[in-house]
Design a protein around this motif. Sequence first.
Motif, short mmCIF file in Angstrom:
data_model
loop_
_atom_site.label_atom_id
_atom_site.label_comp_id
_atom_site.label_asym_id
_atom_site.label_seq_id
_atom_site.Cartn_x
_atom_site.Cartn_y
_atom_site.Cartn_z
N MET A 1 -3.08 4.45 -0.21
CA MET A 1 -3.38 4.10 1.35
C MET A 1 -4.80 5.03 1.78
N VAL A 2 -5.75 4.52 1.97
CA VAL A 2 -6.95 5.33 2.69
C VAL A 2 -7.14 4.49 3.93
N SER A 3 -6.82 5.41 4.90
CA SER A 3 -6.46 4.81 6.53
C SER A 3 -7.17 5.84 7.46
N ILE B 1 -8.03 13.72 -8.01
CA ILE B 1 -8.87 12.52 -7.59
C ILE B 1 -10.36 12.88 -7.35
N LEU C 1 -12.29 5.85 -5.32
CA LEU C 1 -11.52 6.93 -5.69
C LEU C 1 -10.96 6.71 -7.12
N LYS D 1 -8.67 8.56 -10.59
CA LYS D 1 -7.80 9.21 -10.96
C LYS D 1 -7.59 9.01 -12.54
N ILE E 1 -8.65 3.99 -8.33
CA ILE E 1 -7.58 3.47 -7.53
C ILE E 1 -7.89 3.08 -6.26
N VAL F 1 -13.31 2.56 -0.91
CA VAL F 1 -13.20 2.68 0.30
C VAL F 1 -14.22 2.36 1.14
N GLN G 1 -11.97 3.14 4.81
CA GLN G 1 -10.52 2.52 4.70
C GLN G 1 -10.37 1.75 3.20
N VAL H 1 -4.89 1.58 -2.17
CA VAL H 1 -4.72 2.32 -3.30
C VAL H 1 -3.77 1.64 -4.31
N ASP I 1 0.41 4.93 -11.05
CA ASP I 1 1.95 5.18 -10.69
C ASP I 1 2.90 4.38 -11.77
#
Lengths: 982, 320
Positions: free
Chosen positions: B1-3, B275, B287, B289, B299, B302, B306, B309, B314
């Motif tokens: 998460m990008v918050s 990253i 972003l 990875k 991943i 933004v 915001q 991800v 994973d």
Amino acid sequence: MKLKEIKRTAIQSWSPAQHHPIYLATGTSAQQLDASFSTNASLEFFELDLAEPSLDMKSCGSFSSAHRYHKLVWGPFDMDTQGRLSGVLITGGENGNVILYDPAKIMAGGSDVIIAESDRHTGPVRALDVNPFQANLVASGGNESEIYIWDMNNFASPMTPGPKTQPQEDISYVSWNRQVQHILASASSSGRASVWDLRKNDLIIKVSDHSNRMHCSGLAWNPEVATQLVLASEDDRMPVIQMWDLRFATSPLKILEQHTRGVLAIAWSLADPDLLLSCGKDSRILCWNPNTAEVLYELPTSSQWCFDIQWCPRNPAVLSAAGFDGHIDIYSIMGGSSQAQSQRHADQISNSFGNMDPFGTGQVLPPLQLPQTAAPPAVVTPLKKPPKWIRRPVGASFAFGGKLVSLENPTPQQPTSHLVHISQVVTETTFLRRSDQLQATLSSGRFVDFCQEKIDAAENEFEKTVWSFLKANFESDIRSKYLELLGYNREELASKHGFIEEESRFLKGSKYLIVIFSSSDVDGLITQALLSGDFEGAVELCLHDNRMADSIILACAGGAELLKKTQKKYFTRTHSKITKLISAVVMKDWHDILNTCELQSWKEALAAVMTYTQPEEFSSLCDLLGDRLEAAEDTQLKSQACLCYICAGNMEKLVSCWSRAQDGHCPRSLQDLVEKVVVLRHAVEQTQRSGPVSVGILLAEKMSQYANLLASQGCLSTAITYLPSSTNQVSNTTQRLTTSRRLTIVRKQITLKPFLSVGPQNGWNDPPALTRAPKKKPVPEHYMPPAPITAPIMSPLGADPHTQPMSSGAPQAMVQGPHVGPHVGQVPFSSMQQLQFPPAGLNSNMEGAPGAPTGDTIHPLQSIPAEKIMKKPIPHEHLVLKTTFEELIQKCLAIATDPQTKRKLDDANKRLEALYDKLREETLSPAIIGGLHNIVRSIESRSYTEGLNIHTHIVSSSNFSETSAFMPVLKVVLTQANKLGV
Amino acid sequence: MVSVINTVDTSHEDMIHDAQMDYYGTRLATCSSDRTVKIFDVRNGGQILVADLRGHEGPVWQVAWAHPMFGNILASCSYDRKVIVWKEENGAWDKMYEYTGHESSVNSVCWGPYEFGLILACGSSDGAISLLTFTGDQQWDVKKISNAHTIGCNAVSWAPAVVPGSLIDQPSGQKPNYVKRFVSGGCDNLVKLWKEEDGQWKEDQKLEAHSDWVRDVGWAPSIGLPTSTIASCSQDGRVFIWTCDDPAGNTWTAKLLHKFNDVVWHVSWSITGNILAVSGGDNKVTLWKESMDGQWACISDVSKGQGAVSTITDTQQNEQ
């Protein structure tokens, strides 16, 4: 700044923007006669190689032609379909011909380079332009108002944009609109511009200022505003550039007047609509902002006119200007100096002479030093206003704690303020969820449930076993639980025994007559011995006769010592499979069995240890077995060592064993490990099996890794709880983490301040003074602040980790928050504060913290008098520095007689506090610390001159700002000590 | 998460070009075409303007925080051809040094690793790179690499201070034999590596892959592996990841991370070095990875700070 030059009098065209590398095509100009009056013509290609420092441009191919050229344009037609690697070069010739060349073929040196040609125009073709939206369309203009639109896919039959304009005039320029693909403009030397709509196939507007003095030499559409164009006039009486908007076509919108003689060419930058180039018969090249009519830049040029000027479509800072002096010059609009060039030129000449020995005299040329002062480098100022292409509108950068800082600049579509977003980036969601679970377990203490969940979710048998073992730690009878896990259930065993007991009961019934023999056989001898009370002899006899049972039974009666002896003898004689085990059980010696047993039977060995050993040696025995397992070749066995270490409660070894088997870097396996270690730690602390829990190097490292990972996901407060407390393990990141956290909390303190000082609102009717009282509480002289970081997992189970610092005086004041919290409706805030307080932060000196803001906002805090005692302790291993230096100063003081020296020394003593502070903060580099220790050693051996030498070395090899606060002081002390000979 | 956890209204009057948080993530420095540099205290979601630094006479392109062990120091570079080093003293920010040795716009500033002391690399449109070293007593030593990139250097980024090819801890008390290295990118489409030898800066490597201006370069932080990693991005829309495994640092291999449709202006590595944030001309930040098998995967997208991800990596890891 001039970048390159080509010694040709020629017209030119850059390769299209899509094309890499960048080429410049030149064609012999039809307007120009050189000294030889030759009428030969050629097309040539040059590569713009900016990595090559010389002014020359590499010729990449040429083609001799019968025609001279009025106009070249290079379009990307067919480039993307692999058909024509370098697009198409379209030329307009003096005989009315339009020829399409294949530049790739010319550069490859091939024949058949002409793709198509036509001589439909009646006069010279001076105007050409490729449609920016459809690369197959090219417009051309000739004499007598002739304009054709050529489709390169169907070259034979050109179209016209509409009926010819009247009166007929020579077309000097054609240009496609940059926004609307079916709009074309043409200009004539008589001064009028016509705008055509190809969909209507007609002229839509004529642009003219009716002065009749405009002689259009150039026309260019605004790259951004579809209705705007500029016209340039080559008439010396009206050397202007007019900017028109077709919506108000009665008069020019703006007139750019700076040229003193006619304008020969213009070029509007596609990369920045605020840049327009013009060159004129006044020999000037100007760069305008056509939207403001301001001259931004004047290119330094030779004294000759330029008749053609063009922006490089691919490299927006580059332009080319063709002059009548036989040069095409390539410039950068970005300024810079020509100094590098003159150096380059000199180098070039030196290179030509080769080997620095030009005349074979055996003497090497001295390197040429250009006289820099004599001729100031020709600094070319850059554009007054930065071009659009260097104005970076975006830029997201990472920051500490997994933060991402991104820009939001307003756009015409989205007018906003100029914002900066700070975002939290979380990539390891699974990891964080598990970390949260662990945290929840830690605070609730429900370890059994946690382990059970892990057992249920275990992916493999081993994982399940490990968690079962860990779980056993939290159950009532740990060892029997372990035994059960190893497959030894006492109840089950008991039921098996039952069968045997049945048999023995059956035997009880029979009776034996006691007959006492005293014959001379063994029986007799034994009887004699017994009768005489000689147990030892009797036992000896029984043993001799291999009557083991008898001997043991007798020994029992003969006392403990005899029993021991007999047991020993028994074991040396008997050699059954289980003798060893029995021996160990009886003799209580497990080392031997653990050292020698087959590793395959590790379970049995462990079970035995569980059953029989004393608590004090239990751990070491488990360790012993673990060590052996770990050393085994079999990987299966190796991993079983973990179980032994769990039983032993040895975290350090568990960590090392675990991390050897796993890739410790991936967050998942790190979480796997930390969960186990943390649970084990609690177990150990709960049962107090192995005394105080110490943190080993490896465990500390893993914990740091874990904390860093948490920090990188933004969980700074959780991360801090995992940091190892041993101070010598403080790494850069650890320091960063704690300081960052501390700085944040310092702020919280301030925001809380107003609440504290508002007396009545305090709710408990405490006057403010009382609230603050604890801060002033005197602290014992030998007050030792609590360990810098008290993580929950590092403290005994059940004890709230935060109660510890609270009970220790000074920090108590800082935790006033909770009192205020409920009242001001800040419950989550204050409780969070309590949770997140790292005592380390509170104890250290605010001013000394690197990076601590000292702005107005935190002034109130700086006045808190408890500051002094809140310093961190000097790390133990560096304490010797302080004691030695202080001792030395005291010694000097004792000897020194004159007051000036005494004053110096007193002062030095005070000023060395700066060094101690740095030691406390641990901001000194290892090199300096090492050097200081060396000085201490030299002081101890009283060789102060050597100390001074080391001192010099440190100062010269280290960063000044790092050492300036204390190194000079230290020098004073050493010098004095040397002088006084203490 | 990008918050988004904090949005700072900078009140800049023109385009913002750069925003950087300090070492501890407590303060934000911004710079803008309005010629100012601003510093905000952003702790706990706040946005208190701490300083409004005026001194540049043109748009300010970049800001860079020095390591806090030297105090609170910020460098800024501008179209006005100047580099200014600002320092906070007793709560007040002031000019500590002004460097006017460039002949054109200074596009990039980057502080070297703290192990080298206060050393600043500056890349300029005049093609040169300057190295400014603080020598104490308000003295700065200046070294200049002329014509590092013809028609302009757009970006500079320092290599972490690790001894090449050695992971063994240096004995304390002995100054480790660090080699100063940095990477630069410019309008000659090249990525160049520079190395200091005997006090002289030399071109160490020339990395060619881009077909247009190199807009930014970023040397990844060291994560304890012997591999060096550099990201470069360009006007041509491409982002390359350059890696070098050999201790001598001679063999660099390029891997194309992605070809975007628009210019890529900026690359930034996360502190942990795993990253990469890529900022493109369409104001999109992505972003990236590296997965376990060495492939780079996007991943997150933004927008306005915001984004979600994706957990591709994973699941890949779980499968391993």
